[in-house]
Scaffold this motif. Structure first.
Motif, mmCIF file in Angstrom:
data_model
loop_
_atom_site.group_PDB
_atom_site.id
_atom_site.type_symbol
_atom_site.label_atom_id
_atom_site.label_comp_id
_atom_site.label_asym_id
_atom_site.label_seq_id
_atom_site.Cartn_x
_atom_site.Cartn_y
_atom_site.Cartn_z
ATOM 1 N N THR A 34 51.391 41.858 27.878
ATOM 2 C CA THR A 34 51.201 42.578 29.134
ATOM 3 C C THR A 34 49.997 42.003 29.869
ATOM 4 N N GLU A 35 50.195 41.693 31.144
ATOM 5 C CA GLU A 35 49.115 41.108 31.930
ATOM 6 C C GLU A 35 48.413 42.168 32.761
ATOM 7 N N TYR A 36 47.125 42.034 32.866
ATOM 8 C CA TYR A 36 46.301 42.894 33.707
ATOM 9 C C TYR A 36 45.455 41.990 34.605
ATOM 10 N N PRO A 37 46.051 41.490 35.681
ATOM 11 C CA PRO A 37 45.339 40.506 36.505
ATOM 12 C C PRO A 37 44.189 41.122 37.306
ATOM 13 N N MET A 38 43.139 40.319 37.453
ATOM 14 C CA MET A 38 42.012 40.646 38.325
ATOM 15 C C MET A 38 41.958 39.574 39.396
ATOM 16 N N ARG A 39 41.513 39.952 40.562
ATOM 17 C CA ARG A 39 41.404 38.993 41.654
ATOM 18 C C ARG A 39 39.984 38.959 42.199
ATOM 19 N N ALA A 40 39.498 37.754 42.417
ATOM 20 C CA ALA A 40 38.174 37.552 43.002
ATOM 21 C C ALA A 40 38.337 36.834 44.327
ATOM 22 N N GLN A 41 37.538 37.230 45.293
ATOM 23 C CA GLN A 41 37.574 36.584 46.603
ATOM 24 C C GLN A 41 36.309 35.753 46.778
ATOM 25 N N PHE A 42 36.515 34.535 47.236
ATOM 26 C CA PHE A 42 35.432 33.595 47.487
ATOM 27 C C PHE A 42 35.443 33.231 48.964
ATOM 28 N N PRO A 43 34.273 33.121 49.591
ATOM 29 C CA PRO A 43 34.242 32.684 50.987
ATOM 30 C C PRO A 43 34.568 31.200 51.078
ATOM 31 N N CYS A 44 35.170 30.797 52.197
ATOM 32 C CA CYS A 44 35.444 29.382 52.412
ATOM 33 C C CYS A 44 35.320 29.059 53.897
ATOM 34 N N TYR A 45 35.189 27.781 54.163
ATOM 35 C CA TYR A 45 35.081 27.281 55.534
ATOM 36 C C TYR A 45 36.152 26.236 55.733
ATOM 37 N N ALA A 46 36.933 26.407 56.772
ATOM 38 C CA ALA A 46 38.008 25.457 57.065
ATOM 39 C C ALA A 46 37.493 24.371 58.001
#
Length: 90
Positions: free
Chosen positions: A34-46
């Motif tokens: 069973t998966e329990y995913p976590m998500r992290a957000q990182f800033p980026c510049y295009a």
């Protein structure tokens, strides 16, 4: 970079890229698969088609480590810098 640090159990993948944010998902299935995913957000510049990601977590969602979910992403934060134009050795 996600594929470089992913292993059999600890998996990292990019799930969303926007103009100013990249979302990376971490998953480590339990003994029953069973998966329990976590998500992290990182800033980026295009810059045209090139995205420059800042390795500084701005937000974590789905934290199932009682507020310590940021530790799951230290593999990415500690990974050595790599030139995107180089090919990975086979």
């Amino acid at each position: 970079m996600c594929s470089d640090v992913s292993g059999f159990c600890h998996r990292y993948s990019i799930v969303n890229v926007s103009r100013n944010r990249v979302t990376v998902e971490y998953s480590n299935p339990n003994e029953y698969g069973t998966e329990y995913p976590m998500r992290a957000q990182f800033p980026c510049y295009a810059n045209g088609s090139l995205f420059l990601v800042v390795l500084d977590i701005t937000r974590i969602t789905g934290d199932n480590w009682d507020g310590e979910g940021w530790q799951a992403f230290t593999e990415l934060l500690d990974a050595p810098a790599r030139n995107p134009n180089e090919t990975k050795a086979a």
